[in-house]
Design a protein around this motif. Structure first.
Motif, PDB file in Angstrom:
ATOM      1  N   ALA A  71       0.838  -1.213   0.000  1.00  0.00           N
ATOM      2  CA  ALA A  71       0.000   0.000   0.000  1.00  0.00           C
ATOM      3  C   ALA A  71       0.862   1.249   0.000  1.00  0.00           C
ATOM      4  O   ALA A  71       0.567   2.222  -0.712  1.00  0.00           O
ATOM      5  N   LEU A  72       1.937   1.235   0.778  1.00  0.00           N
ATOM      6  CA  LEU A  72       2.836   2.392   0.813  1.00  0.00           C
ATOM      7  C   LEU A  72       3.506   2.600  -0.539  1.00  0.00           C
ATOM      8  O   LEU A  72       3.648   3.743  -0.991  1.00  0.00           O
ATOM      9  N   TRP A  73       3.904   1.524  -1.218  1.00  0.00           N
ATOM     10  CA  TRP A  73       4.489   1.658  -2.554  1.00  0.00           C
ATOM     11  C   TRP A  73       3.477   2.231  -3.542  1.00  0.00           C
ATOM     12  O   TRP A  73       3.845   3.028  -4.416  1.00  0.00           O
ATOM     13  N   VAL A  74       2.215   1.851  -3.407  1.00  0.00           N
ATOM     14  CA  VAL A  74       1.173   2.409  -4.287  1.00  0.00           C
ATOM     15  C   VAL A  74       1.050   3.917  -4.047  1.00  0.00           C
ATOM     16  O   VAL A  74       0.981   4.707  -4.997  1.00  0.00           O
ATOM     17  N   VAL A  75       1.044   4.333  -2.777  1.00  0.00           N
ATOM     18  CA  VAL A  75       0.981   5.764  -2.449  1.00  0.00           C
ATOM     19  C   VAL A  75       2.211   6.474  -3.006  1.00  0.00           C
ATOM     20  O   VAL A  75       2.101   7.548  -3.608  1.00  0.00           O
ATOM     21  N   GLN A  76       3.386   5.887  -2.821  1.00  0.00           N
ATOM     22  CA  GLN A  76       4.616   6.497  -3.330  1.00  0.00           C
ATOM     23  C   GLN A  76       4.554   6.661  -4.845  1.00  0.00           C
ATOM     24  O   GLN A  76       4.966   7.695  -5.375  1.00  0.00           O
ATOM     25  N   ALA A  77       4.060   5.652  -5.547  1.00  0.00           N
ATOM     26  CA  ALA A  77       3.959   5.738  -7.009  1.00  0.00           C
ATOM     27  C   ALA A  77       2.985   6.834  -7.423  1.00  0.00           C
ATOM     28  O   ALA A  77       3.257   7.588  -8.368  1.00  0.00           O
ATOM     29  N   ALA A  78       1.872   6.950  -6.718  1.00  0.00           N
ATOM     30  CA  ALA A  78       0.895   8.000  -7.037  1.00  0.00           C
ATOM     31  C   ALA A  78       1.481   9.388  -6.774  1.00  0.00           C
ATOM     32  O   ALA A  78       1.317  10.306  -7.592  1.00  0.00           O
ATOM     33  N   VAL A  79       2.159   9.552  -5.654  1.00  0.00           N
ATOM     34  CA  VAL A  79       2.785  10.836  -5.331  1.00  0.00           C
ATOM     35  C   VAL A  79       3.888  11.146  -6.346  1.00  0.00           C
ATOM     36  O   VAL A  79       4.026  12.287  -6.801  1.00  0.00           O
ATOM     37  N   ALA A  80       4.648  10.129  -6.733  1.00  0.00           N
ATOM     38  CA  ALA A  80       5.694  10.317  -7.743  1.00  0.00           C
ATOM     39  C   ALA A  80       5.085  10.781  -9.063  1.00  0.00           C
ATOM     40  O   ALA A  80       5.605  11.703  -9.701  1.00  0.00           O
ATOM     41  N   ALA A  81       3.990  10.168  -9.462  1.00  0.00           N
ATOM     42  CA  ALA A  81       3.323  10.564 -10.708  1.00  0.00           C
ATOM     43  C   ALA A  81       2.876  12.022 -10.629  1.00  0.00           C
ATOM     44  O   ALA A  81       3.034  12.786 -11.600  1.00  0.00           O
TER      45      ALA A  81
END
Length: 128
Positions: A14-24
């Motif tokens: 879940a944290l990696w998904v959040v990180q990917a969204a924030v990165a995008a």
């Protein structure tokens, strides 16, 4: 696999998904800073257009760092610093500024940095 391990794994994903969204988002924002749409805002800030380009580079670099496991915590911390500047700018330098989005991004990037603090500590000498 124990229940605790399964929960930790789900939390990590879940944290990696959040990180990917924030990165995008930061890639999008950084690219927008290289266009003409924010020239007027940076003129109003009064530090020159170099700050617009620097901010764009920092946002894109931070976005890339967010998705590289050994750098993700440090990248989040760096982006939090950029967002501190953005919040202050919106509050004090821009007429009718909007500090809400940068404040939300500040909170998210600080949370990522905290949750990925092990990656930050691993970068310190003697901590490997």
């Amino acid at each position: 696999m124990s229940d605790r391990t399964a929960v930790a794994r789900v939390g990590d994903v879940a944290l990696w998904v959040v990180q990917a969204a924030v990165a995008a988002y930061f890639v999008y924002s950084g690219v927008m800073l290289f266009g003409d749409g924010l020239v007027g805002k940076f003129e109003e800030i009064g530090f020159g257009q170099w700050l617009r380009y620097l901010t764009g580079v920092l946002e894109i670099a931070g976005a890339i760092g967010l998705v590289i496991p050994p750098l993700c915590g440090l990248a989040a911390l760096g982006l939090a610093g950029v967002m501190v500047g953005a919040v202050a700018t919106e509050l004090f330098l821009v007429e009718n500024g909007g500090p809400v989005l940068p404040a939300i991004l500040l909170a998210i990037t600080l949370a990522i940095a905290w949750l990925r603090r092990d990656t930050i500590l691993a970068l310190l000498p003697g901590r490997r």
